[in-house]
Design a protein around this motif. Structure first.
Motif, mmCIF file in Angstrom:
data_model
loop_
_atom_site.group_PDB
_atom_site.id
_atom_site.type_symbol
_atom_site.label_atom_id
_atom_site.label_comp_id
_atom_site.label_asym_id
_atom_site.label_seq_id
_atom_site.Cartn_x
_atom_site.Cartn_y
_atom_site.Cartn_z
ATOM 1 N N GLU A 56 0.811 -1.103 0.091
ATOM 2 C CA GLU A 56 -0.118 -0.076 0.229
ATOM 3 C C GLU A 56 0.956 1.246 0.002
ATOM 4 O O GLU A 56 0.561 2.288 -0.625
ATOM 5 N N HIS A 57 1.968 1.215 0.849
ATOM 6 C CA HIS A 57 2.681 2.307 0.760
ATOM 7 C C HIS A 57 3.502 2.611 -0.533
ATOM 8 O O HIS A 57 3.605 3.795 -0.701
ATOM 9 N N VAL A 58 4.155 1.527 -1.005
ATOM 10 C CA VAL A 58 4.760 1.825 -2.428
ATOM 11 C C VAL A 58 3.671 2.402 -3.516
ATOM 12 O O VAL A 58 3.998 3.235 -4.141
ATOM 13 N N ALA A 59 2.535 1.757 -3.420
ATOM 14 C CA ALA A 59 1.587 2.225 -4.408
ATOM 15 C C ALA A 59 1.221 3.397 -4.152
ATOM 16 O O ALA A 59 0.946 4.361 -5.245
ATOM 17 N N LYS A 60 0.984 3.827 -2.930
ATOM 18 C CA LYS A 60 0.642 5.474 -2.776
ATOM 19 C C LYS A 60 1.714 6.487 -2.959
ATOM 20 O O LYS A 60 1.516 7.343 -3.513
ATOM 21 N N ARG A 61 2.978 5.977 -2.948
ATOM 22 C CA ARG A 61 4.259 6.943 -3.435
ATOM 23 C C ARG A 61 4.214 6.875 -4.896
ATOM 24 O O ARG A 61 4.370 8.267 -5.235
ATOM 25 N N ILE A 62 3.739 5.875 -5.678
ATOM 26 C CA ILE A 62 3.668 6.009 -7.032
ATOM 27 C C ILE A 62 2.497 6.866 -7.582
ATOM 28 O O ILE A 62 2.801 7.832 -8.420
ATOM 29 N N MET A 63 1.318 6.586 -7.055
ATOM 30 C CA MET A 63 0.363 7.527 -7.189
ATOM 31 C C MET A 63 0.582 9.079 -6.735
ATOM 32 O O MET A 63 0.373 9.945 -7.795
ATOM 33 N N ASP A 64 1.309 9.263 -5.488
ATOM 34 C CA ASP A 64 1.603 10.646 -5.517
ATOM 35 C C ASP A 64 2.520 11.311 -6.703
ATOM 36 O O ASP A 64 2.312 12.464 -7.009
ATOM 37 N N ARG A 65 3.620 10.586 -6.796
ATOM 38 C CA ARG A 65 4.504 10.995 -8.074
ATOM 39 C C ARG A 65 3.813 11.463 -9.225
ATOM 40 O O ARG A 65 3.856 12.351 -10.005
ATOM 41 N N VAL A 66 2.754 10.432 -9.878
ATOM 42 C CA VAL A 66 2.144 10.656 -11.061
ATOM 43 C C VAL A 66 1.215 11.801 -11.013
ATOM 44 O O VAL A 66 1.292 12.571 -11.949
ATOM 45 N N PHE A 67 0.425 12.122 -9.743
ATOM 46 C CA PHE A 67 -0.282 13.396 -9.771
ATOM 47 C C PHE A 67 0.366 14.607 -9.799
ATOM 48 O O PHE A 67 0.124 15.645 -10.316
ATOM 49 N N SER A 68 1.818 14.429 -9.061
ATOM 50 C CA SER A 68 2.578 15.639 -9.045
ATOM 51 C C SER A 68 3.313 15.789 -10.409
ATOM 52 O O SER A 68 3.588 17.296 -10.487
ATOM 53 N N GLU A 69 3.806 14.858 -11.169
ATOM 54 C CA GLU A 69 4.585 15.179 -12.095
ATOM 55 C C GLU A 69 3.612 15.261 -13.419
ATOM 56 O O GLU A 69 4.221 15.673 -14.591
ATOM 57 N N LEU A 70 2.406 14.766 -13.618
ATOM 58 C CA LEU A 70 1.705 14.421 -14.767
ATOM 59 C C LEU A 70 0.395 15.350 -14.280
ATOM 60 O O LEU A 70 -0.600 14.688 -14.145
ATOM 61 N N THR A 71 0.602 16.514 -14.582
ATOM 62 C CA THR A 71 -0.654 17.299 -14.291
ATOM 63 C C THR A 71 -2.129 17.263 -15.161
ATOM 64 O O THR A 71 -3.119 17.477 -14.596
ATOM 65 N N THR A 72 -1.980 16.694 -16.105
ATOM 66 C CA THR A 72 -3.120 16.245 -16.943
ATOM 67 C C THR A 72 -3.894 14.971 -16.625
ATOM 68 O O THR A 72 -4.979 14.538 -16.970
ATOM 69 N N VAL A 73 -3.288 14.160 -15.664
ATOM 70 C CA VAL A 73 -3.808 12.961 -15.084
ATOM 71 C C VAL A 73 -5.058 13.250 -14.368
ATOM 72 O O VAL A 73 -4.690 14.095 -13.101
ATOM 73 N N GLU A 74 -6.336 12.948 -14.609
ATOM 74 C CA GLU A 74 -7.400 13.025 -13.857
ATOM 75 C C GLU A 74 -7.802 12.084 -12.800
ATOM 76 O O GLU A 74 -8.073 12.596 -11.654
ATOM 77 N N ALA A 75 -7.559 10.833 -12.994
ATOM 78 C CA ALA A 75 -7.774 9.719 -12.258
ATOM 79 C C ALA A 75 -6.834 8.636 -12.475
ATOM 80 O O ALA A 75 -6.262 8.582 -13.558
ATOM 81 N N MET A 76 -6.608 7.682 -11.524
ATOM 82 C CA MET A 76 -5.690 6.621 -11.547
ATOM 83 C C MET A 76 -6.051 5.429 -10.724
ATOM 84 O O MET A 76 -6.524 5.436 -9.607
ATOM 85 N N GLU A 77 -5.641 3.973 -11.158
ATOM 86 C CA GLU A 77 -5.715 2.925 -10.405
ATOM 87 C C GLU A 77 -4.593 2.182 -10.606
ATOM 88 O O GLU A 77 -3.934 2.048 -11.825
ATOM 89 N N ILE A 78 -4.025 1.621 -9.458
ATOM 90 C CA ILE A 78 -2.925 1.082 -9.431
ATOM 91 C C ILE A 78 -3.106 -0.097 -8.776
ATOM 92 O O ILE A 78 -3.731 -0.368 -7.780
ATOM 93 N N SER A 79 -2.363 -1.468 -9.234
ATOM 94 C CA SER A 79 -1.948 -2.566 -8.612
ATOM 95 C C SER A 79 -0.693 -2.936 -8.430
ATOM 96 O O SER A 79 -0.061 -2.896 -9.509
ATOM 97 N N VAL A 80 -0.576 -3.338 -7.081
ATOM 98 C CA VAL A 80 0.981 -3.686 -7.015
ATOM 99 C C VAL A 80 0.747 -5.261 -6.276
ATOM 100 O O VAL A 80 0.134 -5.364 -5.362
#
Length: 118
Positions: free
Chosen positions: A72-96
């Protein structure tokens, strides 16, 4: 709107609560899907008008190299970076997923799934 999806990103990493997992490591699988407006890119044919999947893959690999006890922790870090670095992303789903987890049984993998909307 549209989606950019990366499936079965394979990574060897050292996540887990057990001391042995930190030392030995194991195989992981990451799947992610982002929602973004792809209208402009579909007309322009320019990389800068879309979400670059190479950038997404780089974020996943870099964050998977940082040890976490929980998926859960690594998935949240990935999400945080995606939303921070790719401002056009509106929603995201990740499976680790941890392949062949050390849980004392015949289990192919364990997975966590996180979802977020901007």
């Amino acid at each position: 709107m549209g989606k950019v999806k990366l499936s079965n990103i394979r990574v060897y990493a050292h996540h887990g609560c057990l001391r042995e997992e930190a030392i030995i490591g194991s195989d992981y699988r990451v799947d992610l899907e982002v929602e973004t407006n792809l209208e402009k890119a579909s007309q322009s044919d320019n990389l800068e008008d879309t979400v670059d999947y190479v950038h997404l893959n780089r974020i996943v690999k870099e964050e998977m190299n940082v040890r976490s006890k929980l998926l859960e922790h690594v998935a949240k870090r990935i999400m945080d970076r995606v939303f921070s670095e790719l401002t056009t992303v509106e929603a995201m789903e990740i499976s680790v997923s941890k392949i062949n987890p050390p849980i004392g049984g015949d289990v192919e993998m364990v997975s966590i799934i996180l979802q977020r909307t901007r």
